[in-house]
Design a protein around this motif. Sequence first.
Motif, PDB file in Angstrom:
ATOM      1  N   VAL A 321       0.833  -1.201   0.000  1.00 45.97           N
ATOM      2  CA  VAL A 321       0.000   0.000   0.000  1.00 45.97           C
ATOM      3  C   VAL A 321       0.869   1.252   0.000  1.00 45.97           C
ATOM      4  CG1 VAL A 321      -0.212   0.011   2.530  1.00 45.97           C
ATOM      5  CG2 VAL A 321      -1.940   1.171   1.125  1.00 45.97           C
ATOM      6  N   ILE A 322       0.446   2.228  -0.805  1.00 44.52           N
ATOM      7  CA  ILE A 322       1.090   3.541  -0.840  1.00 44.52           C
ATOM      8  C   ILE A 322       0.192   4.523  -0.095  1.00 44.52           C
ATOM      9  CG2 ILE A 322       1.892   5.421  -2.314  1.00 44.52           C
ATOM     10  CD1 ILE A 322       2.202   3.327  -4.562  1.00 44.52           C
ATOM     11  N   VAL A 323       0.746   5.206   0.889  1.00 43.03           N
ATOM     12  CA  VAL A 323       0.000   6.213   1.647  1.00 43.03           C
ATOM     13  C   VAL A 323       0.496   7.585   1.207  1.00 43.03           C
ATOM     14  CG1 VAL A 323      -0.641   7.072   3.926  1.00 43.03           C
ATOM     15  CG2 VAL A 323      -0.209   4.622   3.584  1.00 43.03           C
ATOM     16  N   ILE A 408       4.213   0.937   2.195  1.00 46.22           N
ATOM     17  CA  ILE A 408       4.291  -0.004   3.309  1.00 46.22           C
ATOM     18  C   ILE A 408       4.075  -1.409   2.760  1.00 46.22           C
ATOM     19  CG2 ILE A 408       3.298  -0.704   5.530  1.00 46.22           C
ATOM     20  CD1 ILE A 408       2.382   2.181   5.918  1.00 46.22           C
ATOM     21  N   PHE A 409       5.002  -2.301   3.057  1.00 46.97           N
ATOM     22  CA  PHE A 409       4.889  -3.675   2.578  1.00 46.97           C
ATOM     23  C   PHE A 409       3.702  -4.379   3.236  1.00 46.97           C
ATOM     24  CE2 PHE A 409       9.547  -2.935   1.960  1.00 46.97           C
ATOM     25  CZ  PHE A 409       9.512  -2.977   0.575  1.00 46.97           C
ATOM     26  N   GLY A 410       3.069  -5.282   2.464  1.00 48.61           N
ATOM     27  CA  GLY A 410       1.842  -5.927   2.921  1.00 48.61           C
ATOM     28  C   GLY A 410       1.994  -6.701   4.211  1.00 48.61           C
ATOM     29  N   ASP A 411       3.092  -7.454   4.367  1.00 49.88           N
ATOM     30  CA  ASP A 411       3.261  -8.239   5.587  1.00 49.88           C
ATOM     31  C   ASP A 411       3.496  -7.341   6.802  1.00 49.88           C
ATOM     32  OD1 ASP A 411       5.714  -7.521   4.420  1.00 49.88           O
ATOM     33  OD2 ASP A 411       6.790  -9.133   5.430  1.00 49.88           O
ATOM     34  N   LYS A 412       4.088  -6.165   6.575  1.00 50.82           N
ATOM     35  CA  LYS A 412       4.281  -5.229   7.684  1.00 50.82           C
ATOM     36  C   LYS A 412       2.969  -4.557   8.067  1.00 50.82           C
ATOM     37  CE  LYS A 412       8.604  -6.190   7.958  1.00 50.82           C
ATOM     38  NZ  LYS A 412       8.604  -7.319   7.008  1.00 50.82           N
ATOM     39  N   TRP A 413       2.091  -4.363   7.100  1.00 53.46           N
ATOM     40  CA  TRP A 413       0.765  -3.816   7.407  1.00 53.46           C
ATOM     41  C   TRP A 413      -0.018  -4.798   8.283  1.00 53.46           C
ATOM     42  CZ3 TRP A 413      -1.418   0.918   6.061  1.00 53.46           C
ATOM     43  CH2 TRP A 413      -2.778   1.059   6.334  1.00 53.46           C
ATOM     44  N   VAL A 414       0.061  -6.072   7.943  1.00 53.64           N
ATOM     45  CA  VAL A 414      -0.604  -7.097   8.748  1.00 53.64           C
ATOM     46  C   VAL A 414      -0.073  -7.075  10.186  1.00 53.64           C
ATOM     47  CG1 VAL A 414      -0.872  -9.596   9.074  1.00 53.64           C
ATOM     48  CG2 VAL A 414      -1.148  -8.589   6.791  1.00 53.64           C
TER      49      VAL A 414
END
Length: 591
Positions: A321-323, A408-414
């Motif tokens: 995801v891009i914020v 933000i990388f997907g696994d870090k978002w989780v």
Amino acid sequence: MEEDPPIIKTPKTPKTPKPQAKPDGSGTKAAADPSKPYNGPLKLPHLGSSLEAIMLETQGRMQHNRNVLFSAASLKSAALLLPMACQMATERQSYVHFALMSRSDISIKELLAINGIDKSCPLVMHGTTNSLALYCLLWSSWSCSNRESDYINLYMHPQAIIIDSSSTEESYFLSGIRDKIRDTEATLIELSEKTAQRFSWLSKLDSSALAAWNEVNLDIIIQAPQHGTGNLKRLLRSLARADLAGVSPPHLTIELPSVVEDDLTNFLNGYEWPPKVHGVAPKTKLLSLRHRIPRQKMTEEESAVRFLESFWPAKPFHSHVIVLSPHTEITSQFFHYVKYSILQRRYATIANRQHWENKLFGISLSAPTAYLDDVTPFTPPTALEGQESDVEGTPFLWQAPSSDAILIFGDKWVELHGYVSQLLEKQHASSTTPDLFAKKKVGKKHPAWLEYILQLSRLRGYFTLYPTRQTANTIVGVHTDLHDVPEEYDEEKTAEQEQDSVKLALGRFDPASHVDMLATLPHDGDMPLLYHLPWLTWDGKDTDDGAIARTAAKYTQAFRAQIGGCKDESAGLLPAAEPYARDLFCFTNGR
């Protein structure tokens, strides 16, 4: 642990076999009739041995190797792809092959000479004087006999196959290769005359990064300000102007406040995402608007929760995801830089070997001007000794995240989602604030969710990768002329802050700048290894991998004792990190 990327040795290019004599003994060549499908005999005695030699040198029998294949049937398409293939081969990160599958009688030697490719190019060429037969042999196209087997997959197992998908390429070749690719594990990358010129950075990627080309999925989140529409409209217009060639359009989510101004409503009524492209069939709409119901001011907790509920990765390893803050503006090169960075930093061979996924929380797309308190000016670090380059400044790793423009990388978002969920549960069950969190580290010009990212980064030893200011200026502008404050802190802004914003306005950003982003990177577009960059703690002190691991372990131990509800933390033995951050907390119900 410092390690240089692998250097590929050039395998021997198979010799092009001499023309086969016709049955009548004349020895002359007969050109294939382009109007008819080929069903002739496939007698290519030299091809098997040459491909077998390549197979041994490049580990072609293995499903996963370092082979990349460029292929063309049209001579115009070959002319388009050959320079890129040669440049990639020169980088020596992959075994780069080029297969000509043309109906033309041109020889490989003639093809290379016409396109200015000499012996200094370490490209492995494949082709025969009956290239159409080679095409049939390799791909078993609809235009060929069904008896032939797929030699490309047998002898080479390319991780990626790069072709020209424009109208200059032969239709039989495109339909055949698109059909056959389904039976392989190779990634098909389709370029065109226009996109190939803008994808010069593709030659910097290795086979592992290229294999993930079609796997990466992106979302964009924008939190609209409570007041004013100028910033947001400027950002959305810049998104519509960005170059999306070769990039799957991201899903765009705009978080709207409880009261939406009429000007913004009218603008969104006519806004399309992805934008229409002349001559191209309309794409699926990928715009979501989320309109909040409560009219009262949000708290820090409510704002962070709303932010984390706005996205969830379907495939955490490939969905990111891009914020973007509404006061940013992007250039046409933005998505090219994003894709190049993701593929290089997340999927390249060296990234996998050194487990960069355990170090990087995300990638900032803007350069910082102040510390997280928004008071102390930030001075970027200088390059490490021996790592100086031909460009000004150096990228660097910083534990402090960004809220202006960040991937933000997907696994870090989780993991962040799990951390905040359990942290709030613990905080609701306690009436006191532990010493560890007694003072906020992030200023109130940033949204509340940034504090949680900083906490997780300190607990895990995560870093955000920052570009140089020169690179950042070619992809993102951060405007401060229109004052933007997160809704949760809106009532706390002062006249002094308003004046500071005007003083800090960035007048140097040019969204139409023609400066190539690659020109701002070392050595004409390289992305330096993480261990060749400066590392900074969250408060700006120099650090390294070992020091940050020790600091994170100490901070984690204090967190588990003071906040996580864990007992007997004196032993110093910490449980293994868990993807949903459950190892940071202890619950009496056994969770």
